[in-house]
Design a protein around this motif. Structure first.
Motif, PDB file in Angstrom:
ATOM      1  N   UNK A 194     -13.976   3.398  -7.037  1.00 32.95           N
ATOM      2  CA  UNK A 194     -13.953   4.165  -8.293  1.00 32.95           C
ATOM      3  C   UNK A 194     -13.982   5.661  -8.013  1.00 32.95           C
ATOM      4  N   UNK A 195     -14.769   6.074  -7.011  1.00 32.16           N
ATOM      5  CA  UNK A 195     -14.815   7.487  -6.629  1.00 32.16           C
ATOM      6  C   UNK A 195     -13.443   7.945  -6.141  1.00 32.16           C
ATOM      7  N   UNK A 196     -12.802   7.139  -5.310  1.00 37.39           N
ATOM      8  CA  UNK A 196     -11.474   7.480  -4.798  1.00 37.39           C
ATOM      9  C   UNK A 196     -10.444   7.561  -5.921  1.00 37.39           C
ATOM     10  N   UNK A 197     -10.564   6.668  -6.896  1.00 38.21           N
ATOM     11  CA  UNK A 197      -9.646   6.692  -8.036  1.00 38.21           C
ATOM     12  C   UNK A 197      -9.857   7.969  -8.861  1.00 38.21           C
ATOM     13  N   UNK A 198     -11.103   8.351  -9.093  1.00 43.03           N
ATOM     14  CA  UNK A 198     -11.400   9.567  -9.859  1.00 43.03           C
ATOM     15  C   UNK A 198     -10.894  10.818  -9.146  1.00 43.03           C
ATOM     16  N   UNK A 199     -10.904  10.803  -7.810  1.00 42.97           N
ATOM     17  CA  UNK A 199     -10.435  11.949  -7.028  1.00 42.97           C
ATOM     18  C   UNK A 199      -8.915  11.963  -6.865  1.00 42.97           C
ATOM     19  N   UNK A 200      -8.232  10.919  -7.344  1.00 38.43           N
ATOM     20  CA  UNK A 200      -6.773  10.867  -7.262  1.00 38.43           C
ATOM     21  C   UNK A 200      -6.240  10.402  -5.922  1.00 38.43           C
ATOM     22  N   UNK A 201      -7.071   9.689  -5.147  1.00 41.58           N
ATOM     23  CA  UNK A 201      -6.648   9.221  -3.827  1.00 41.58           C
ATOM     24  C   UNK A 201      -6.064   7.815  -3.856  1.00 41.58           C
ATOM     25  N   UNK A 202      -6.461   7.023  -4.837  1.00 46.56           N
ATOM     26  CA  UNK A 202      -5.900   5.680  -5.024  1.00 46.56           C
ATOM     27  C   UNK A 202      -5.550   5.525  -6.495  1.00 46.56           C
ATOM     28  N   UNK A 203      -4.576   4.675  -6.763  1.00 44.97           N
ATOM     29  CA  UNK A 203      -4.100   4.506  -8.131  1.00 44.97           C
ATOM     30  C   UNK A 203      -5.032   3.633  -8.956  1.00 44.97           C
ATOM     31  N   UNK A 204      -5.580   2.588  -8.348  1.00 42.95           N
ATOM     32  CA  UNK A 204      -6.384   1.621  -9.097  1.00 42.95           C
ATOM     33  C   UNK A 204      -7.580   1.202  -8.246  1.00 42.95           C
ATOM     34  N   UNK A 221       0.829  -1.200   0.000  1.00 41.20           N
ATOM     35  CA  UNK A 221       0.000   0.000   0.000  1.00 41.20           C
ATOM     36  C   UNK A 221       0.865   1.252   0.000  1.00 41.20           C
ATOM     37  N   UNK A 222       0.659   2.084  -0.994  1.00 42.63           N
ATOM     38  CA  UNK A 222       1.400   3.331  -1.118  1.00 42.63           C
ATOM     39  C   UNK A 222       0.425   4.496  -1.240  1.00 42.63           C
ATOM     40  N   UNK A 223       0.797   5.633  -0.653  1.00 42.04           N
ATOM     41  CA  UNK A 223       0.022   6.850  -0.836  1.00 42.04           C
ATOM     42  C   UNK A 223       0.281   7.374  -2.244  1.00 42.04           C
ATOM     43  N   UNK A 224      -0.684   8.107  -2.785  1.00 45.01           N
ATOM     44  CA  UNK A 224      -0.534   8.642  -4.132  1.00 45.01           C
ATOM     45  C   UNK A 224       0.587   9.675  -4.209  1.00 45.01           C
ATOM     46  N   UNK A 225       0.712  10.512  -3.166  1.00 45.74           N
ATOM     47  CA  UNK A 225       1.792  11.495  -3.163  1.00 45.74           C
ATOM     48  C   UNK A 225       2.390  11.566  -1.759  1.00 45.74           C
ATOM     49  N   UNK A 226       3.694  11.340  -1.654  1.00 52.85           N
ATOM     50  CA  UNK A 226       4.343  11.396  -0.344  1.00 52.85           C
ATOM     51  C   UNK A 226       4.403  12.835   0.167  1.00 52.85           C
ATOM     52  N   UNK A 227       4.679  12.962   1.444  1.00 51.84           N
ATOM     53  CA  UNK A 227       4.760  14.296   2.034  1.00 51.84           C
ATOM     54  C   UNK A 227       3.399  14.765   2.515  1.00 51.84           C
ATOM     55  N   UNK A 228       3.133  16.043   2.353  1.00 48.04           N
ATOM     56  CA  UNK A 228       1.872  16.618   2.836  1.00 48.04           C
ATOM     57  C   UNK A 228       0.678  16.214   1.988  1.00 48.04           C
ATOM     58  N   UNK A 229       0.855  16.055   0.704  1.00 49.25           N
ATOM     59  CA  UNK A 229      -0.232  15.683  -0.179  1.00 49.25           C
ATOM     60  C   UNK A 229      -1.193  16.835  -0.409  1.00 49.25           C
ATOM     61  N   UNK A 230      -2.296  16.523  -1.020  1.00 51.16           N
ATOM     62  CA  UNK A 230      -3.318  17.508  -1.343  1.00 51.16           C
ATOM     63  C   UNK A 230      -4.634  17.031  -0.751  1.00 51.16           C
ATOM     64  N   UNK A 231      -5.354  17.936  -0.087  1.00 51.82           N
ATOM     65  CA  UNK A 231      -6.622  17.558   0.527  1.00 51.82           C
ATOM     66  C   UNK A 231      -7.725  17.518  -0.518  1.00 51.82           C
ATOM     67  N   UNK A 232      -8.573  16.496  -0.396  1.00 50.51           N
ATOM     68  CA  UNK A 232      -9.657  16.278  -1.333  1.00 50.51           C
ATOM     69  C   UNK A 232     -10.917  15.943  -0.536  1.00 50.51           C
ATOM     70  N   UNK A 233     -12.039  16.549  -0.906  1.00 51.13           N
ATOM     71  CA  UNK A 233     -13.314  16.238  -0.271  1.00 51.13           C
ATOM     72  C   UNK A 233     -13.992  15.132  -1.070  1.00 51.13           C
ATOM     73  N   UNK A 234     -14.439  14.117  -0.354  1.00 52.08           N
ATOM     74  CA  UNK A 234     -15.093  12.969  -0.986  1.00 52.08           C
ATOM     75  C   UNK A 234     -16.453  12.767  -0.323  1.00 52.08           C
ATOM     76  N   UNK A 235     -17.474  12.573  -1.148  1.00 51.16           N
ATOM     77  CA  UNK A 235     -18.820  12.293  -0.650  1.00 51.16           C
ATOM     78  C   UNK A 235     -19.149  10.842  -0.988  1.00 51.16           C
ATOM     79  N   UNK A 236     -19.445  10.071   0.047  1.00 50.86           N
ATOM     80  CA  UNK A 236     -19.856   8.675  -0.119  1.00 50.86           C
ATOM     81  C   UNK A 236     -21.364   8.624   0.099  1.00 50.86           C
ATOM     82  N   UNK A 237     -22.070   8.177  -0.923  1.00 51.41           N
ATOM     83  CA  UNK A 237     -23.529   8.117  -0.870  1.00 51.41           C
ATOM     84  C   UNK A 237     -23.994   6.882  -0.095  1.00 51.41           C
TER      85      UNK A 237
END
Length: 134
Positions: A75-85, A49-65
């Protein structure tokens, strides 16, 4: 003379058969190698398991229905750039302690979070931070 031509023809068929058999074996060996390599890479992605960007990263708001399947969340997390696959995240969720525990809501996540931490936050794990109440 006809006998010689028949012998040459038979030799050509045997030679061509040997060539095609060898080509078939090479193709099968390449296919097996490719399948093994692909399976190894997929397994490595699931368990490393690896983070998408090391260091501080970028904050992203995600809404789970409400009623979102784990794969739809992935798929939502992938579209937001939080996971690679998305498929890798889905399999990781299946193998994790958070399987089936992700809750709907609005979350503030970072690209510096590992998939395990994201699962913890989405599951309401008290030890994780960065959760906004739904």
């Amino acid at each position: 003379m006809g006998n010689t031509r028949d012998n040459v023809g038979k030799a050509g068929v045997i030679l061509a058969g040997g060539f095609f058999r060898t080509a078939l074996y090479v193709c099968v060996a390449v296919l097996i190698f490719w399948l093994g390599k692909s399976a190894y890479q997929f397994g490595y992605s699931v368990f490393n398991q690896q983070a998408m960007s090391p260091g501080n990263g970028q904050e992203v708001t995600v809404v789970i229905q409400e009623g979102s399947s784990p794969y739809k969340v992935a798929r939502t997390l992938e579209k937001k750039g939080l996971v690679e696959d998305a498929l890798v995240f889905y399999i990781q969720e299946k193998f994790s302690n958070y399987h089936g525990k992700m809750k709907p809501g609005t979350y503030l996540l970072s690209t510096a979070y590992t998939p395990a931490r994201i699962m913890g936050i989405l599951s309401g794990d008290e030890e994780q931070e960065g959760v906004e109440s739904p």
